[in-house]
Design a protein around this motif. Structure first.
Motif, mmCIF file in Angstrom:
data_model
loop_
_atom_site.group_PDB
_atom_site.id
_atom_site.type_symbol
_atom_site.label_atom_id
_atom_site.label_comp_id
_atom_site.label_asym_id
_atom_site.label_seq_id
_atom_site.Cartn_x
_atom_site.Cartn_y
_atom_site.Cartn_z
ATOM 1 N N ARG B 88 0.678 -1.339 -0.099
ATOM 2 C CA ARG B 88 0.337 0.325 0.265
ATOM 3 C C ARG B 88 0.835 1.191 -0.135
ATOM 4 O O ARG B 88 1.780 0.574 0.402
ATOM 5 N N PHE B 95 3.862 19.537 8.225
ATOM 6 C CA PHE B 95 4.124 20.914 7.799
ATOM 7 C C PHE B 95 5.099 21.507 6.742
ATOM 8 O O PHE B 95 6.177 21.268 7.682
ATOM 9 N N TYR B 96 5.529 21.544 5.604
ATOM 10 C CA TYR B 96 5.991 22.699 5.153
ATOM 11 C C TYR B 96 5.462 22.588 3.419
ATOM 12 O O TYR B 96 5.362 21.852 3.663
ATOM 13 N N ALA B 291 11.259 14.065 18.048
ATOM 14 C CA ALA B 291 10.152 14.887 18.332
ATOM 15 C C ALA B 291 9.752 14.823 16.859
ATOM 16 O O ALA B 291 8.479 14.859 15.982
ATOM 17 N N ASP B 293 7.772 12.867 14.054
ATOM 18 C CA ASP B 293 7.090 12.067 13.689
ATOM 19 C C ASP B 293 6.095 12.579 12.439
ATOM 20 O O ASP B 293 5.182 13.146 12.662
ATOM 21 N N ARG B 295 4.133 10.296 11.434
ATOM 22 C CA ARG B 295 2.458 9.737 11.497
ATOM 23 C C ARG B 295 1.643 8.719 10.119
ATOM 24 O O ARG B 295 0.692 8.998 10.029
ATOM 25 N N PRO B 298 -2.051 4.275 6.388
ATOM 26 C CA PRO B 298 -1.914 3.555 5.188
ATOM 27 C C PRO B 298 -2.783 4.782 4.266
ATOM 28 O O PRO B 298 -4.130 5.604 4.527
ATOM 29 N N GLU B 299 -2.898 5.147 2.984
ATOM 30 C CA GLU B 299 -3.362 5.621 1.888
ATOM 31 C C GLU B 299 -4.727 5.772 1.452
ATOM 32 O O GLU B 299 -4.857 4.422 1.150
ATOM 33 N N PRO B 300 -5.743 5.765 2.059
ATOM 34 C CA PRO B 300 -7.307 5.601 2.755
ATOM 35 C C PRO B 300 -7.669 6.155 0.550
ATOM 36 O O PRO B 300 -8.788 5.378 0.855
ATOM 37 N N ASP B 301 -7.436 6.437 -0.116
ATOM 38 C CA ASP B 301 -7.956 7.456 -1.742
ATOM 39 C C ASP B 301 -6.575 6.661 -2.578
ATOM 40 O O ASP B 301 -7.223 6.697 -3.360
#
Lengths: 98, 502
Positions: B88, B95-96, B291, B293, B295, B298-301
């Motif tokens: 998958r 955030f960048y 720090a 992280d 997260r 799995p990519e749902p789309d």
């Protein structure tokens, strides 16, 4: 035991760049814990024979041919940008990096 | 800028054993992006190749590029990897502003290819096996321009400008297992690995892998451990090392820097480092604390990719000969030394010579022109051999004209010069410049007679047995025919006319 602690909520808030006050952390930690608890009940009914799933549809290999499709124009692409300069998206100074 | 303490390379290796990990990103040569139909053409107008999918607009749904997956499998197979039955994509959240979606679509714990190796050849011929951890599919980020800083760096910038044309271009990230046991040769192994990988990618036809264009980028992870110990030291991650020479220099610099820190009782901080082309040094970047992280989830789309076994086997059958083996075969066929073969490879001439031979030229001629006259011209004009305005077929034609006796080497060089100057194909240049060897025996014979008559003293010497003096008469004939005579034939004629045995 599933669930989420106040510390974990504070960590996630930081990663998501959300500034939460102490009472908000308490409030959201409680709410999120309830939500996670509710979702966790699914695993109570799922037995060994049900594999974990990330997609509700039994589909694999959905692919497209490598053929160019029209893009947006730069003006369309930038139409939602709060700020722009030189036909580019303009963003504030990036901190936290060298 | 602070001066970084270094110990000599020899001293560093006397006490420490380097362990490396190399991460290479390859931009695929697909026509479209990994998850949408936007063009991947380089150097286009800013933000002219974006759509709701690669801009991350609400409701947009990605669909995987078939050739992107196929290329990943080919790379995996060529690296002797296992290919996942089912895998998958995953979201890597951060955030960048270089990713408008606020996540990069990548693969996490289910890479499409894993557990392989690549054998690389070092300069002395030794083969070193580099183990491959994984190769996975992901997408490139947009391009940021920092405004207001001193040198276009983030430092001191007032704001940044983003062009998302590159955001979403397919990338394959290839990660090695820890490379141990290279010792003092670690920098050389790093360079040889990236060089071999680049050749492999090009041979597979999945990317042009031009490092100077950013189509292939390398991160060098390096740590030292005291000689004779097992446990890995703390590593540094030198990012975006973008030439073969730089890969070697970055590894070497980090070995010397780590050794200086460790031998003076300090500790290495786990951090990213920036490589500087100017002096081959690295400087500290971001500290990698816990720090970080992303997260991943799995990519749902996107639905899972489950490559059918018969498709994988079909791709395996279509794999080209491995570059290292091909080079060994060509070296044998061409009868050249290891050193010459290395020069040919470094000059980027292998495929050009092969194509010239396929167009009918003998191997030695093909090699001679590409590595001689043409390499010189490429050097002088700052171009790659493949950028010269001459084709292998044209070089083969020049070689054929020489073989037929229509051109001598000197004239052939002028023909090549004419082709490079845009005067047309070799036959046109020969025609226009009037560059034919004088093969008309009558004309040659006259020229020889004139040379003998005009140099009576030399002619006498030759008659008296000083055959070596014939060179002067050959020169006179060549001058008279403006270099367009076949020198060997001229010499024969002179000796014949003077009644001397060559």
């Amino acid at each position: 035991m599933p669930g989420i602690t106040r510390e974990e909520v504070a960590h996630l808030a930081r990663l998501a760049r959300l500034e939460l006050k102490g009472e908000e952390l308490d409030h959201f930690a409680g709410q999120l814990d309830d939500i996670i608890g509710a979702v966790a009940r699914v695993s109570e009914v799922a037995d060994q024979d049900v594999p974990p799933t990330s997609h509700p549809l039994p589909l694999t290999n959905v692919m497209r041919a490598d053929e160019v499709r029209p893009s947006l124009t730069p003006a369309q692409a930038l139409s939602g940008a709060p700020a722009q300069e030189q036909q580019r998206f303009k963003v504030p100074q990036i901190l936290g990096e060298d | 800028m602070t001066v970084t303490d270094l110990v000599s390379y020899e001293d560093a290796l006397a006490s420490y054993d380097p362990v490396m990990g190399l991460e290479v990103h390859v931009e695929l040569g697909t026509k479209t992006k990994m998850f949408c139909g936007c063009s991947t053409e380089l150097k286009q107008d800013a933000n002219s190749q974006t759509c709701p999918v690669c801009l991350g607009l609400p409701g947009a749904l990605p669909v995987v590029n078939e050739i992107g997956v196929e290329s990943a499998i080919k790379i995996g197979l060529a690296l002797h990897c296992e290919i996942a039955d089912w895998c998958r994509f995953a979201r890597k959240n951060y955030f960048y502003p270089d990713m408008p979606k606020n996540f990069q679509t990548s693969q996490y714990d289910e890479p499409i290819a894993f557990n392989g190796y690549l054998d690389v050849q070092l300069e002395d011929g030794e083969i070193f096996r580099v183990e491959i951890e994984r190769a996975h599919m992901e997408e490139d980020t947009g391009k940021s321009t920092h405004v207001g800083g001193a040198t276009g760096r983030i430092h001191g910038a007032s704001h940044s400008l983003l062009d998302y044309n590159r955001a979403g271009i397919p990338l394959i990230e290839i990660v090695t297992k820890p490379i141990e046991g290279a010792g003092a040769r670690a920098p050389e192994v790093a360079k040889a690995y990236v060089a071999e990988l680049r050749e492999l990618i090009k041979a597979l036809g999945v990317s042009e892998a031009r490092m100077e264009m950013g189509q292939m980028r390398c991160d060098v992870n390096l740590s030292l451990r005291p000689n004779g110990t097992e446990k890995f030291g703390t590593r540094s991650e030198t990012k975006n090392v973008n030439s073969l020479r730089s890969v070697e220099r970055a590894a070497r610099f980090e070995i010397q820097r780590h050794a200086a820190v460790l031998s003076s009782g300090g500790t290495i901080v786990q951090e990213t480092r920036h490589f500087h082309e100017e002096d081959g040094s690295t400087t500290a970047g971001r500290i990698k604390d816990n720090a970080e992280d992303y997260r991943y989830f799995p990519e749902p789309d996107l639905v899972p990719v489950a490559p059918a076994r018969d498709w994988v086997e079909e791709l395996r059958k279509g794999l080209p000969e491995l570059p290292r083996l091909r080079r060994a075969r060509l070296k044998e066929d061409w009868g050249v030394s290891e050193h010459d073969m290395q020069s040919i490879l470094n000059a980027g001439a292998v495929d050009l010579i092969v194509a010239t031979i396929e167009a009918g030229a003998p191997a030695d001629q093909a090699r001679k022109w590409w590595m001689g006259e043409l390499a010189r011209n490429a050097n002088e004009t700052g171009r790659g051999l493949d950028e010269l305005p001459i084709t292998p077929a044209q070089v083969a034609r020049v070689a054929a004209l020489v073989a037929a006796g229509d051109l001598n080497d000197k004239l052939a060089r002028q023909v090549i010069e004419g082709v490079l100057a845009g005067e047309g194909d070799p036959d046109t240049v020969v025609e226009k410049r009037g560059l034919k060897v004088v093969s008309d025996e009558g004309a040659l014979s006259t020229a020889v007679d004139e040379a003998i008559a005009g140099n009576a003293a030399i002619a006498d010497k030759i008659r008296g047995g000083k055959v070596a003096a014939a060179g002067a008469l050959v020169g006179a004939v060549m001058k008279a025919t403006r270099g367009q005579a076949d020198a060997a034939r001229v010499r024969e004629l002179i000796l014949e006319k003077l009644g001397v045995e060559g």
